[in-house]
Design a protein around this motif. Structure first.
Motif, PDB file in Angstrom:
ATOM      1  N   UNK A 348      37.092  44.617  51.813  1.00  0.00           N
ATOM      2  CA  UNK A 348      35.900  44.743  50.989  1.00  0.00           C
ATOM      3  C   UNK A 348      35.234  43.388  50.745  1.00  0.00           C
ATOM      4  N   UNK A 349      36.039  42.335  50.573  1.00  0.00           N
ATOM      5  CA  UNK A 349      35.487  41.000  50.361  1.00  0.00           C
ATOM      6  C   UNK A 349      35.214  40.379  51.721  1.00  0.00           C
ATOM      7  N   UNK A 350      33.925  40.345  52.115  1.00  0.00           N
ATOM      8  CA  UNK A 350      33.551  39.866  53.442  1.00  0.00           C
ATOM      9  C   UNK A 350      32.947  38.459  53.411  1.00  0.00           C
ATOM     10  N   UNK A 351      32.745  37.911  52.231  1.00  0.00           N
ATOM     11  CA  UNK A 351      32.228  36.546  52.108  1.00  0.00           C
ATOM     12  C   UNK A 351      32.705  35.973  50.783  1.00  0.00           C
ATOM     13  N   UNK A 352      32.762  34.644  50.659  1.00  0.00           N
ATOM     14  CA  UNK A 352      33.172  34.046  49.376  1.00  0.00           C
ATOM     15  C   UNK A 352      32.191  34.410  48.256  1.00  0.00           C
ATOM     16  N   UNK A 353      32.748  34.733  47.103  1.00  0.00           N
ATOM     17  CA  UNK A 353      31.948  35.082  45.930  1.00  0.00           C
ATOM     18  C   UNK A 353      32.314  34.107  44.809  1.00  0.00           C
ATOM     19  N   UNK A 354      31.354  33.288  44.413  1.00  0.00           N
ATOM     20  CA  UNK A 354      31.568  32.326  43.324  1.00  0.00           C
ATOM     21  C   UNK A 354      31.150  32.967  42.009  1.00  0.00           C
ATOM     22  N   UNK A 355      32.103  33.110  41.091  1.00  0.00           N
ATOM     23  CA  UNK A 355      31.867  33.739  39.795  1.00  0.00           C
ATOM     24  C   UNK A 355      31.991  32.671  38.710  1.00  0.00           C
ATOM     25  N   UNK A 356      30.917  32.474  37.963  1.00  0.00           N
ATOM     26  CA  UNK A 356      30.906  31.525  36.852  1.00  0.00           C
ATOM     27  C   UNK A 356      31.078  32.299  35.554  1.00  0.00           C
ATOM     28  N   UNK A 357      32.186  32.099  34.878  1.00  0.00           N
ATOM     29  CA  UNK A 357      32.466  32.780  33.614  1.00  0.00           C
ATOM     30  C   UNK A 357      32.058  31.881  32.460  1.00  0.00           C
TER      31      UNK A 357
END
Length: 967
Positions: A348-357
């Motif tokens: 499902x994860x096909x590219x890096x996802x940067x999450x800023x919390x």
């Protein structure tokens, strides 16, 4: 009585006493102003007047002398002297008062004169101030103010406050309950910190009890393991150890529940505070949070030139793990929302996802390049967010690939979230299945290594606890990138399944203690991220996780410690580690950037000392302004210049047609009527079909040439050749987009047709101008014809002798043919424009008689040029004859053999050219220049949005150096 006796005694004096021998008092009586030699008794007021302060007598004390002159008895004047002193003091006071008042008045007048006149500045004070007493009744205001007694009632009761302080002091007196509770919360804190009581104090007591129970349990377990000779004692020790462990677990769970309760209350309070600030109650502008600024820095660095490798020097939390190990679920638990697309067993994860919390009043998510906020408390927004992430992932994957290296930036805000930046990477796979690109495995490894090789990146290694540890791939990868484990946090997921499936629970303990895998880590955590149902909410997963660990044997048997379980403790530990590394690395990275910038600035100063540091975007804006200024310069071109260029260019374009197709055929006619008829027909056909189109083409080409001239014209020292390529591209694209007004040809056709129909020359000046125009045209044509004939027959005898050149064989043949044809024209000066067949045969036979073989086509070709030269010379001679023919023209050439119809034709052509040039000039200045300016602006706007176009058109060392400085 004394004064009276003194006055009486004066009558006994028989002679005048010398004034200088008298005493002070006597001298005052014997006044010198009386002229009589006899003594006369002066009035009493004289003696009083003489003792005033105005006589300036000495005020010293004088001792009275007992002097007798004749009939004079001894006198004692001390009482008189006292009286005189008192009287003198009165006059001193009176004189001083008068003098002081006069001086004060004079000083006041001087000060008053020195003060400025403020009447002119009364406008500064508003009018309502002067009228205030008219609108306000101050007496009513005074009556409305309460009395002192009523104000005293509003003051606090200080007696009751004193009693409260007394009772408070007694509550915290030594030995009281308040003092005991107060001291209980002071364990582990400095004396200068404020005491805390209530729930926090109980938490600290529970923490102390936990430490005490742990020590007792270890002590009991040690005694049990030492071994005793008595079996009964051994059994009792084991029961004691179990009892202590159960008590310790109960205390830990109680501590955990109270801690969660405190965190929940704190979360609600912070949410209220943030909401209040968000509504602007404090009327202050909220600053951007630190984590948001840090995330923007990471985004900027990720877009920076890869050759600098700057994007790998600042910390972020990199989440890696095997496929389907639960790393996305762990990230969702930290973000407290189900934000990622899910699938069972598929990638499902096909590219890096940067999450800023970051923390905020509302639980929302938004993308870096979008302003839409997704409300994470609503299921429809969550579904839309997951769908948007999936679409972005698929769009980032190139054709023929399975995963992408492009990073999707997402920001999540909410109350109670730990501030950090996490990057979710595609799961590591061991086998490439059908439907995947062949290089998928290698691409995932390269992406993971690229993020983990950053020495400041925190590696969050996710391991599936429900599968055998030997099947793990990610642990070997992590141990290669961080062999010392200084920046790795290990997370074991699906512990609930592991506890059920694993035969030996001690295996889980070995994993958490870091003894099973050949890798080291800062910390080890065990978490549960749900029951495997994709529709579970975060709250239900939290409740299930807490319930599981409360009843888990792993905690009861002390295989796991309380601080090593739950995603809450994991997020706290990751956040602490993240900010610790941020503090350590940001300043170091900033110093590196400063050093790089210093080197770039030095290079710029050495190479371009007199130029500003303009990056590509700033240079484009500067070029844009220059181009727009040059387009505006088109409107400054004078009408005369436009018309001269248009008229000259149009005549160059149509002159051949006028001479060859209109004038020459009409000139072959025998009379003027036929000449005019032929000219009118030819002109009408030309106007209907070709002339307007040719005129518009000439106008459009003229506009292009003027525009190109302004764009490419160098402006001396101010010219910057760095813009030449951009200006050329803008010029070409603008001209390509520009289209002339389609209605221009129709209106121009009518104007040209009316201009050519007019034959009336009004004055001699126009007649002379037409003759001059015709002569210039014919002379230009004659010159061209002479040049063609020279090329045909070769150089004449002068050039052959001077330049030592000779004719070719073909030129000799053409020269002989030319001579024969010239003889033919001399024999018949009114010969037609074309040779008859018998004439061609005659010329050919004459040449053959001289041994020259000539083709008939060559004879006709040579005749065309010879007759053209003869006709042009004849027409020029006719022009000279018509210079004085304006008089005959006005009489329509009646009773005259002179006919100047060709002059009228050229006047009509000249007038048509002037009117057409004027019309085209109006269309240019009023319409086409503005439309071209609009096209140029559109092209510049399109280029401004196309970064690739700017990189292609603005190149060079100077641009690249300025770009590096800007970055």
């Amino acid at each position: 009585v004394i004064c009276r006796s003194l006055a009486n005694s004066s009558y006994g004096i028989k002679r005048k006493s010398p004034l200088q021998n008298l005493h002070l008092i006597s001298r005052s009586i014997h006044h010198p102003y009386y002229p009589s030699s006899k003594f006369q008794r002066p009035p009493l007021r004289i003696s009083i007047q003489l003792f005033s302060s105005l006589n300036r007598l000495p005020l010293r004390k004088t001792k009275l002398l007992n002097v007798k002159y004749g009939y004079q008895f001894h006198r004692n004047f001390w009482l008189a002297r006292l009286a005189s002193r008192l009287l003198k003091l009165r006059y001193l006071i009176l004189g001083s008062a008068v003098g002081g008042g006069y001086t004060a008045k004079k000083t006041y007048d001087q000060w008053k004169d020195m003060m400025p006149d403020l009447d002119e500045y009364k406008w500064i004070v508003p009018d309502f101030i002067w009228e205030l007493d008219e609108h306000l009744d101050f007496e009513k205001l005074i009556k409305a103010i309460p009395d002192a007694d009523e104000l005293a009632k509003l003051l606090p009761d200080f007696d009751k406050i004193g009693e409260s302080f007394t009772s408070l002091k007694g509550f915290f007196s030594p030995g009281s309950p308040g003092e005991t509770a107060f001291r209980a919360t002071d364990q582990g804190y400095d004396n200068d910190k404020q005491y805390k009581k209530g729930l926090l104090g109980e938490l600290i007591l529970l923490q102390q009890q936990i430490q005490q129970h742990e020590e007792e349990t270890r002590r009991a377990a040690g005694q049990y393991n030492m071994g005793s000779s008595q079996q009964k004692r051994k059994v009792s020790d084991k029961e004691k150890v179990d009892q202590l462990q159960e008590e310790l677990l109960r205390t830990q769970l109680k501590y955990q529940r109270m801690l969660e309760r405190l965190e929940k209350e704190n979360k609600e309070l912070r949410k209220l505070v943030l909401q209040r600030d968000d509504k602007g109650i404090h009327q202050r502008k909220l600053k951007k949070s630190l984590i948001d600024m840090y995330s923007e820095v990471l985004d900027i660095l990720s877009d920076y030139d890869a050759s600098y490798n700057t994007q790998d020097h600042l910390p972020r939390v990199v989440v890696v793990g095997d496929q389907s190990a639960g790393k996305t679920s762990v990230l969702e638990m930290i973000a407290q929302a189900r934000i990622f697309p899910r699938g069972s067993g598929e990638m499902m994860t096909r590219s890096p996802v940067k999450v800023t919390l970051s923390e905020g009043p509302h639980h929302v998510a938004l993308f870096k390049d979008s302003s839409r906020e997704f409300d994470l408390t609503k299921e429809e927004d969550l579904a839309a967010l997951r769908h948007e992430i999936e679409i972005r992932m698929r769009n980032s994957v190139k054709e023929g690939c399975t995963v992408s290296t492009e990073t999707i930036s997402l920001s999540v805000k909410g109350p109670g979230l730990q501030r950090m930046v996490l990057v979710d990477l595609p799961g590591v796979i061991s086998t490439v299945t059908s439907g995947m690109a062949p290089d998928t495995k290698e691409t995932i490894f390269s992406i993971s290594k690229a993020y983990m090789q950053n020495p400041n990146a925190i590696i969050l290694c996710i391991q599936d606890g429900s599968v055998d540890a030997e099947r793990s791939i990610v642990t070997d990868l992590v141990s290669q990138m961080d062999p010392q484990g200084k920046r790795t946090i290990f997370v074991l997921t699906k512990v609930d399944l592991a506890e059920k499936n694993v035969a030996s629970p001690s295996r889980i303990q070995q994993i958490i203690e870091g003894k099973l895998f050949p890798m080291k880590a800062l910390g080890y955590f065990a978490v549960v991220t749900g029951k495997g149902n994709s529709s579970e909410s975060i709250e239900s997963i939290k409740e299930y996780e807490e319930e599981f660990f409360q009843n888990s044997k792993l905690l009861k048997t002390c295989m796991l410690k309380a601080h090593q379980v739950t995603t809450k403790n994991l997020s706290l530990a990751v956040s602490d580690c993240f900010w610790k590394m941020v503090r350590e690395s940001v300043e170091q990275q900033a110093d590196a950037f400063k050093a790089t910038r210093f080197n770039l600035e030095t290079e710029w100063k050495n190479n371009y000392p007199r130029l500003r540091e303009l990056d590509r975007n700033e240079l484009f804006e500067k070029a844009k302004n220059e181009i727009l200024d040059e387009v505006i310069s088109l409107t400054q071109v004078t009408p005369k210049h436009w018309e001269e260029i248009l008229q000259k260019t149009l005549w160059e374009r149509v002159s051949t047609h006028v001479i060859e197709n209109i004038y020459l055929p009409a000139a072959q006619t025998m009379n003027s009527g036929t000449f005019n008829t032929t000219v009118d027909i030819k002109l009408k056909q030309w106007t209907d079909k070709q002339l307007p189109n040719k005129a518009v083409e000439v106008a459009w080409e003229t506009l292009q040439e003027e525009f190109s001239r302004f764009m490419t014209e160098q402006k001396g020292k101010e010219h910057d050749d760095i813009f030449d390529k951009l200006k050329q591209a803008v010029k070409e694209e603008s001209i390509k987009r520009h289209k002339w007004n389609e209605r221009a040809e129709d209106s121009l056709r009518v104007i040209q047709h009316n201009a050519l129909e007019d034959r009336s020359i009004s004055d001699k000046q126009q007649w002379d101008a037409a003759i001059h125009f015709m002569e210039e045209t014919l002379q230009s044509r004659l010159k061209d014809t002479e040049s063609v004939i020279e090329d045909m027959v070769g150089p004449d005898w002068k050039k052959r002798w001077l330049y030592w050149i000779s004719r070719t064989k073909e030129q000799n043949i053409r020269n002989e043919t030319k001579n024969e044809l010239e003889k033919l024209i001399k024999c018949n000066e009114e010969h037609a424009a074309y040779l008859a067949n018998d004439e061609v045969t005659t010329v050919r036979k004459n040449l053959e008689a001289r041994g020259i073989t000539v083709d008939p086509c060559l004879i006709k070709d040579t005749w065309h040029q010879i007759y053209r030269r003869y006709f042009l010379k004849t027409a020029l001679n006719h022009c000279n004859l018509c210079r004085r023919g304006f008089y005959y023209y006005q009489r329509h050439f009646v009773d005259s053999e002179l006919e100047c119809n060709d002059i009228v034709l050229f006047w009509r052509i000249q007038r048509m050219l002037a009117i057409t040039a004027n019309t085209l000039r109006q269309q240019l200045t009023n319409t086409e220049v503005r439309r071209l300016e609009k096209n140029v602006k559109e092209v510049l706007e399109d280029f401004a949005e196309d970064n690739e176009k700017k990189v292609k058109l603005l190149t060079g060392k100077r641009v690249q150096l300025a770009e590096d400085l800007s970055k």
